[in-house]
Design a protein around this motif. Structure first.
Motif, PDB file in Angstrom:
ATOM      1  N   LEU A   1       0.818  -1.209   0.000  1.00  0.00           N
ATOM      2  CA  LEU A   1       0.000   0.000   0.000  1.00  0.00           C
ATOM      3  C   LEU A   1       0.852   1.260   0.000  1.00  0.00           C
ATOM      4  O   LEU A   1       0.452   2.288  -0.557  1.00  0.00           O
ATOM      5  N   ASP A   2       2.045   1.193   0.599  1.00  0.00           N
ATOM      6  CA  ASP A   2       2.939   2.354   0.595  1.00  0.00           C
ATOM      7  C   ASP A   2       3.377   2.675  -0.833  1.00  0.00           C
ATOM      8  O   ASP A   2       3.437   3.845  -1.229  1.00  0.00           O
ATOM      9  N   GLU A   3       3.681   1.627  -1.612  1.00  0.00           N
ATOM     10  CA  GLU A   3       4.075   1.878  -3.008  1.00  0.00           C
ATOM     11  C   GLU A   3       2.899   2.434  -3.810  1.00  0.00           C
ATOM     12  O   GLU A   3       3.068   3.365  -4.605  1.00  0.00           O
ATOM     13  N   LYS A   4       1.730   1.860  -3.607  1.00  0.00           N
ATOM     14  CA  LYS A   4       0.567   2.334  -4.361  1.00  0.00           C
ATOM     15  C   LYS A   4       0.264   3.801  -4.058  1.00  0.00           C
ATOM     16  O   LYS A   4      -0.074   4.574  -4.954  1.00  0.00           O
ATOM     17  N   GLY A   5       0.421   4.194  -2.797  1.00  0.00           N
ATOM     18  CA  GLY A   5       0.208   5.593  -2.432  1.00  0.00           C
ATOM     19  C   GLY A   5       1.228   6.509  -3.086  1.00  0.00           C
ATOM     20  O   GLY A   5       0.888   7.599  -3.566  1.00  0.00           O
ATOM     21  N   ALA A   6       2.488   6.062  -3.135  1.00  0.00           N
ATOM     22  CA  ALA A   6       3.541   6.861  -3.771  1.00  0.00           C
ATOM     23  C   ALA A   6       3.297   6.976  -5.270  1.00  0.00           C
ATOM     24  O   ALA A   6       3.524   8.033  -5.873  1.00  0.00           O
ATOM     25  N   ALA A   7       2.828   5.877  -5.883  1.00  0.00           N
ATOM     26  CA  ALA A   7       2.571   5.894  -7.329  1.00  0.00           C
ATOM     27  C   ALA A   7       1.436   6.849  -7.676  1.00  0.00           C
ATOM     28  O   ALA A   7       1.526   7.618  -8.643  1.00  0.00           O
ATOM     29  N   VAL A   8       0.363   6.822  -6.890  1.00  0.00           N
ATOM     30  CA  VAL A   8      -0.774   7.710  -7.142  1.00  0.00           C
ATOM     31  C   VAL A   8      -0.355   9.174  -7.050  1.00  0.00           C
ATOM     32  O   VAL A   8      -0.808  10.019  -7.839  1.00  0.00           O
ATOM     33  N   SER A   9       0.544   9.473  -6.113  1.00  0.00           N
ATOM     34  CA  SER A   9       1.000  10.850  -5.920  1.00  0.00           C
ATOM     35  C   SER A   9       2.217  11.206  -6.756  1.00  0.00           C
ATOM     36  O   SER A   9       2.714  12.335  -6.671  1.00  0.00           O
TER      37      SER A   9
ATOM     38  N   ARG B   1       5.277  10.350  -6.403  1.00  0.00           N
ATOM     39  CA  ARG B   1       6.408  10.746  -5.569  1.00  0.00           C
ATOM     40  C   ARG B   1       7.684  10.046  -6.017  1.00  0.00           C
ATOM     41  O   ARG B   1       7.671   8.879  -6.424  1.00  0.00           O
ATOM     42  N   GLY B   2       8.789  10.754  -5.933  1.00  0.00           N
ATOM     43  CA  GLY B   2      10.095  10.177  -6.201  1.00  0.00           C
ATOM     44  C   GLY B   2      10.196   9.547  -7.576  1.00  0.00           C
ATOM     45  O   GLY B   2       9.909  10.182  -8.601  1.00  0.00           O
ATOM     46  N   LEU B   3      10.570   8.282  -7.619  1.00  0.00           N
ATOM     47  CA  LEU B   3      10.773   7.563  -8.879  1.00  0.00           C
ATOM     48  C   LEU B   3       9.495   7.427  -9.692  1.00  0.00           C
ATOM     49  O   LEU B   3       9.555   7.232 -10.914  1.00  0.00           O
ATOM     50  N   HIS B   4       8.355   7.515  -9.055  1.00  0.00           N
ATOM     51  CA  HIS B   4       7.088   7.317  -9.753  1.00  0.00           C
ATOM     52  C   HIS B   4       6.750   8.469 -10.695  1.00  0.00           C
ATOM     53  O   HIS B   4       5.818   8.356 -11.492  1.00  0.00           O
ATOM     54  N   GLY B   5       7.505   9.555 -10.619  1.00  0.00           N
ATOM     55  CA  GLY B   5       7.322  10.645 -11.568  1.00  0.00           C
ATOM     56  C   GLY B   5       8.149  10.456 -12.825  1.00  0.00           C
ATOM     57  O   GLY B   5       8.215  11.356 -13.667  1.00  0.00           O
ATOM     58  N   HIS B   6       8.785   9.299 -12.963  1.00  0.00           N
ATOM     59  CA  HIS B   6       9.677   9.022 -14.088  1.00  0.00           C
ATOM     60  C   HIS B   6       9.398   7.621 -14.638  1.00  0.00           C
ATOM     61  O   HIS B   6       8.691   6.828 -14.027  1.00  0.00           O
ATOM     62  N   VAL B   7       9.969   7.327 -15.775  1.00  0.00           N
ATOM     63  CA  VAL B   7       9.869   5.987 -16.359  1.00  0.00           C
ATOM     64  C   VAL B   7      11.075   5.183 -15.901  1.00  0.00           C
ATOM     65  O   VAL B   7      12.221   5.602 -16.081  1.00  0.00           O
ATOM     66  N   MET B   8      10.816   4.025 -15.285  1.00  0.00           N
ATOM     67  CA  MET B   8      11.899   3.204 -14.755  1.00  0.00           C
ATOM     68  C   MET B   8      11.522   1.735 -14.834  1.00  0.00           C
ATOM     69  O   MET B   8      10.392   1.358 -14.509  1.00  0.00           O
ATOM     70  N   ALA B   9      12.452   0.901 -15.280  1.00  0.00           N
ATOM     71  CA  ALA B   9      12.244  -0.548 -15.206  1.00  0.00           C
ATOM     72  C   ALA B   9      12.303  -0.961 -13.746  1.00  0.00           C
ATOM     73  O   ALA B   9      13.088  -0.398 -12.963  1.00  0.00           O
ATOM     74  N   ARG B  10      11.484  -1.917 -13.358  1.00  0.00           N
ATOM     75  CA  ARG B  10      11.581  -2.423 -11.995  1.00  0.00           C
ATOM     76  C   ARG B  10      12.982  -2.996 -11.808  1.00  0.00           C
ATOM     77  O   ARG B  10      13.527  -3.651 -12.716  1.00  0.00           O
ATOM     78  N   PRO B  11      13.612  -2.758 -10.662  1.00  0.00           N
ATOM     79  CA  PRO B  11      15.006  -3.192 -10.468  1.00  0.00           C
ATOM     80  C   PRO B  11      15.241  -4.670 -10.758  1.00  0.00           C
ATOM     81  O   PRO B  11      16.282  -5.034 -11.305  1.00  0.00           O
ATOM     82  N   ALA B  12      14.283  -5.533 -10.410  1.00  0.00           N
ATOM     83  CA  ALA B  12      14.454  -6.959 -10.666  1.00  0.00           C
ATOM     84  C   ALA B  12      14.565  -7.234 -12.159  1.00  0.00           C
ATOM     85  O   ALA B  12      15.356  -8.082 -12.597  1.00  0.00           O
ATOM     86  N   GLU B  13      13.780  -6.504 -12.967  1.00  0.00           N
ATOM     87  CA  GLU B  13      13.855  -6.678 -14.415  1.00  0.00           C
ATOM     88  C   GLU B  13      15.174  -6.129 -14.955  1.00  0.00           C
ATOM     89  O   GLU B  13      15.774  -6.708 -15.875  1.00  0.00           O
ATOM     90  N   TYR B  14      15.614  -5.020 -14.401  1.00  0.00           N
ATOM     91  CA  TYR B  14      16.899  -4.441 -14.815  1.00  0.00           C
ATOM     92  C   TYR B  14      18.031  -5.434 -14.562  1.00  0.00           C
ATOM     93  O   TYR B  14      18.879  -5.667 -15.432  1.00  0.00           O
ATOM     94  N   ARG B  15      18.025  -6.057 -13.383  1.00  0.00           N
ATOM     95  CA  ARG B  15      19.064  -7.040 -13.070  1.00  0.00           C
ATOM     96  C   ARG B  15      18.975  -8.260 -13.980  1.00  0.00           C
ATOM     97  O   ARG B  15      19.997  -8.802 -14.402  1.00  0.00           O
ATOM     98  N   ARG B  16      17.759  -8.682 -14.272  1.00  0.00           N
ATOM     99  CA  ARG B  16      17.578  -9.847 -15.141  1.00  0.00           C
ATOM    100  C   ARG B  16      18.120  -9.557 -16.543  1.00  0.00           C
ATOM    101  O   ARG B  16      18.781 -10.398 -17.147  1.00  0.00           O
ATOM    102  N   ASN B  17      17.856  -8.353 -17.041  1.00  0.00           N
ATOM    103  CA  ASN B  17      18.369  -8.000 -18.360  1.00  0.00           C
ATOM    104  C   ASN B  17      19.897  -7.960 -18.375  1.00  0.00           C
ATOM    105  O   ASN B  17      20.531  -8.358 -19.358  1.00  0.00           O
ATOM    106  N   LEU B  18      20.495  -7.492 -17.287  1.00  0.00           N
ATOM    107  CA  LEU B  18      21.957  -7.493 -17.202  1.00  0.00           C
ATOM    108  C   LEU B  18      22.497  -8.915 -17.251  1.00  0.00           C
ATOM    109  O   LEU B  18      23.482  -9.198 -17.935  1.00  0.00           O
ATOM    110  N   ARG B  19      21.842  -9.817 -16.504  1.00  0.00           N
ATOM    111  CA  ARG B  19      22.275 -11.215 -16.514  1.00  0.00           C
ATOM    112  C   ARG B  19      22.129 -11.819 -17.909  1.00  0.00           C
ATOM    113  O   ARG B  19      22.982 -12.583 -18.364  1.00  0.00           O
ATOM    114  N   ASP B  20      21.042 -11.467 -18.595  1.00  0.00           N
ATOM    115  CA  ASP B  20      20.825 -11.986 -19.936  1.00  0.00           C
ATOM    116  C   ASP B  20      21.929 -11.532 -20.888  1.00  0.00           C
ATOM    117  O   ASP B  20      22.421 -12.315 -21.708  1.00  0.00           O
ATOM    118  N   LYS B  21      22.306 -10.272 -20.776  1.00  0.00           N
ATOM    119  CA  LYS B  21      23.367  -9.755 -21.643  1.00  0.00           C
ATOM    120  C   LYS B  21      24.681 -10.469 -21.379  1.00  0.00           C
ATOM    121  O   LYS B  21      25.414 -10.821 -22.303  1.00  0.00           O
TER     122      LYS B  21
END
Length: 224
Positions: free
Chosen positions: A130-138, A140-160
């Protein structure tokens, strides 16, 4: 009836505490957005996931910037040098202590997710959902930008590093694999063979954004 925890009760823990839970404390040194040294203990904060150092985000003007390092700097300004009290949850595969930590009775993980500096790591805990959902609605912070979820970012690095083609879109993570018998099978995140399945576009393998898209292209879902 009053419940009392005692060492006399065999293999039982206090209500609300995991068996063998370890509590420790120490001064905070920030390593990155979700990793701290608390005294002599390297800690991975439980239930949250922050962008990696060097991971980029894109702002509303289409400009990319190092949001991973920015988050680490924000965490450092807030908590570096303060005394934290932590409760261990487990050890991760890197030997770090996964723990919930507080500074001055403030849950560090909750504060970071609430302010949009980290995401709820729902694979391991729903505590900050619920804390993330509240931040996303507002936004706040990273939610005002486009960002891959960190787990996906790490997975893509491993794939490369493994020499396979990473997902071109972080939201399109279904793996369309062609097995040794020429059968087209897609693997969903969380399925048994997802992590070890590689995608090589030169062999006509591909990524899908939805199961409907995969089925329409002639792939069937992996059985496990």
């Amino acid at each position: 009836m009053l419940r009392i925890c005692t060492l006399f009760v065999l293999a039982m823990a206090c209500p609300g505490q995991p068996a063998g839970a370890q509590t420790f404390s120490g001064r905070v040194v920030v390593i990155d957005g979700d990793t701290l040294d608390v005294g002599q203990t390297r800690v991975r904060l439980h239930g949250i996931d922050a962008p990696e150092l060097g991971q980029t985000c894109t702002n509303r003007n289409g400009v990319s910037w190092d949001c991973g390092t920015w988050v680490a700097d924000q965490v450092r300004r807030r908590f570096e040098g303060h005394r934290a009290r932590c409760q261990a949850v487990e050890k991760d595969k890197y030997g770090r202590t996964v723990a919930r930590c507080e500074v001055a009775d403030q849950d560090i993980g909750r504060a970071l997710v609430r302010d949009g500096l980290a995401l709820a790591y729902r694979q391991y805990s729903m505590a900050y959902d619920l804390d993330e959902k509240g931040a996303a609605v507002s936004a706040r912070g990273l939610h005002g930008h486009v960002m891959a979820r960190p787990a996906e970012y790490r997975r893509n690095l491993r794939d490369k590093r493994a020499g396979q083609n990473p997902a071109p879109d972080p939201t399109c993570v279904i793996k369309g694999n062609i097995n040794g018998k020429g059968r087209r099978i897609y693997h969903m995140p969380g399925q048994q063979h997802y992590e070890r399945t590689t995608i090589r576009t030169a062999r006509a393998e591909r990524w899908f954004c939805s199961e409907a898209e995969a089925r329409a292209a002639g792939w069937r879902r992996a059985k496990r």
